[in-house]
Design a protein around this motif. Sequence first.
Motif, mmCIF file in Angstrom:
data_model
loop_
_atom_site.group_PDB
_atom_site.id
_atom_site.type_symbol
_atom_site.label_atom_id
_atom_site.label_comp_id
_atom_site.label_asym_id
_atom_site.label_seq_id
_atom_site.Cartn_x
_atom_site.Cartn_y
_atom_site.Cartn_z
ATOM 1 N N GLY A 127 0.806 -1.214 0.000
ATOM 2 C CA GLY A 127 0.000 0.000 0.000
ATOM 3 C C GLY A 127 0.835 1.258 0.000
ATOM 4 N N GLN A 134 -5.186 -6.212 -6.966
ATOM 5 C CA GLN A 134 -6.630 -6.426 -6.996
ATOM 6 C C GLN A 134 -7.278 -6.271 -8.366
ATOM 7 O OE1 GLN A 134 -8.565 -4.122 -3.954
ATOM 8 N NE2 GLN A 134 -7.394 -5.045 -2.295
ATOM 9 N N ASN A 185 -3.172 -10.075 -2.699
ATOM 10 C CA ASN A 185 -4.383 -9.404 -2.233
ATOM 11 C C ASN A 185 -4.715 -9.937 -0.839
ATOM 12 O OD1 ASN A 185 -6.885 -8.277 -1.793
ATOM 13 N ND2 ASN A 185 -7.754 -8.870 -3.775
ATOM 14 N N GLU A 186 -3.933 -9.513 0.130
ATOM 15 C CA GLU A 186 -4.073 -10.026 1.499
ATOM 16 C C GLU A 186 -5.417 -9.646 2.112
ATOM 17 O OE1 GLU A 186 -0.739 -8.781 3.817
ATOM 18 O OE2 GLU A 186 0.729 -9.347 2.283
ATOM 19 N N GLU A 187 -5.921 -8.494 1.716
ATOM 20 C CA GLU A 187 -7.155 -7.976 2.327
ATOM 21 C C GLU A 187 -8.371 -8.820 1.970
ATOM 22 O OE1 GLU A 187 -4.029 -5.133 2.477
ATOM 23 O OE2 GLU A 187 -4.847 -6.197 0.744
ATOM 24 N N GLN A 188 -8.365 -9.476 0.827
ATOM 25 C CA GLN A 188 -9.517 -10.260 0.405
ATOM 26 C C GLN A 188 -9.238 -11.768 0.423
ATOM 27 O OE1 GLN A 188 -10.350 -7.914 -3.334
ATOM 28 N NE2 GLN A 188 -12.398 -7.830 -2.453
#
Length: 372
Positions: A127, A134, A185-188
């Motif tokens: 980030g 993504q 895409n660690e967040e999803q």
Amino acid sequence: MTTTLEQTAMPEAEADQVRAVLEYYWAKEWTDGLPVVPVTEGYLAEFLAEVDRDPDEVLFSITHLNRHLTVRLAAINAAMAGCRPEYFPVVVAAWEAIAKEPHPARGIWQSTTGTAPFLVVNGPIRGEIGLNSQGNIFGSGFRANATIGRAIRLALINVFGLHPHKLDQATQGTPAKYSACIAENEEQSPWAPLHTEYGFEPTDSVVTAYVIRSVMHIEARHTMDPEQLALDFVDTIRRTGSLIHEYTSALLVLVPEHAEVFAAAGWSKEDLRDFVFEHATRPRSELVAVGKDALSHKTRWRLSSDHPDSMPDTAAASDDPDTVRVLSHRSSIQIMVAGANNAGVSAVVEVFTLNPPREFPFSYSRIERAGH
């Protein structure tokens, strides 16, 4: 009001100077075929200031070429590739990961097989510098992804002399020879990120380096059954065309939608890895049909048992010689999540495997920034 490129007037003298510099770089063969960013000592200093490293420190060597990449040379090529200075710690970590991998030092970048470096980035740095994870992850549109991967390729050309038709003898090559760098895409993802499997904390920023041959997409929008979906991946991994050596390896890049199919059914990464490993086999008769049912005495690459240099493969001495396993270890299957959460389109990244096989067909390095 948005100003378009057509509406922006470029001073003619300045444009002529830029073109002259670019033509100079092209004449020197300092490019990958695309324009590069001219580098001054002042601009180079901004890159070197991002890492606590001696500019003369050697990051990577190809000993049979007697050529060595220093921190300074890595910075020059990162700047030429279009990196911002704050990307440079990722580039340094990428070279450190590549240096731990035995393929490059053996000349694999010169191979007719057409292999290429492939980078996966994890952790907060994604980030901080705008790495894409993504959507269109293998495509264009994101400066950090494009230029970090390109920094590796330019150094291979400019430092190690790996020009096509010269020291680089790739028969066809791969688009990854321009640039191949993605972020997870660690967040999803329903699972812990890739780098935590190596013992790092989620808050660590890490680069994983692979040697790859291709990226194959899996269209699977038709099922919510984890076994069916997993078998689609298996079928791609065990295809005969990928069997150069006795074994192969693969990085599964799952989109969030596919990862959720497995997670919702209670599958962990290890469950998926075990399933793929156990099912990634070929009947020997199918290998006979394509002339890949034995190994070469000299190279241990696959060839026909009728060949005068042939020897039996490992499976021939097993309890079930008519079933040939194409993966040597469970760790030959790596799993990560990347891409948009908008369709069932994942990928198998075909990882080039040492023969005899190495348990972990990849290398990794922590990203360190100056003052941290």
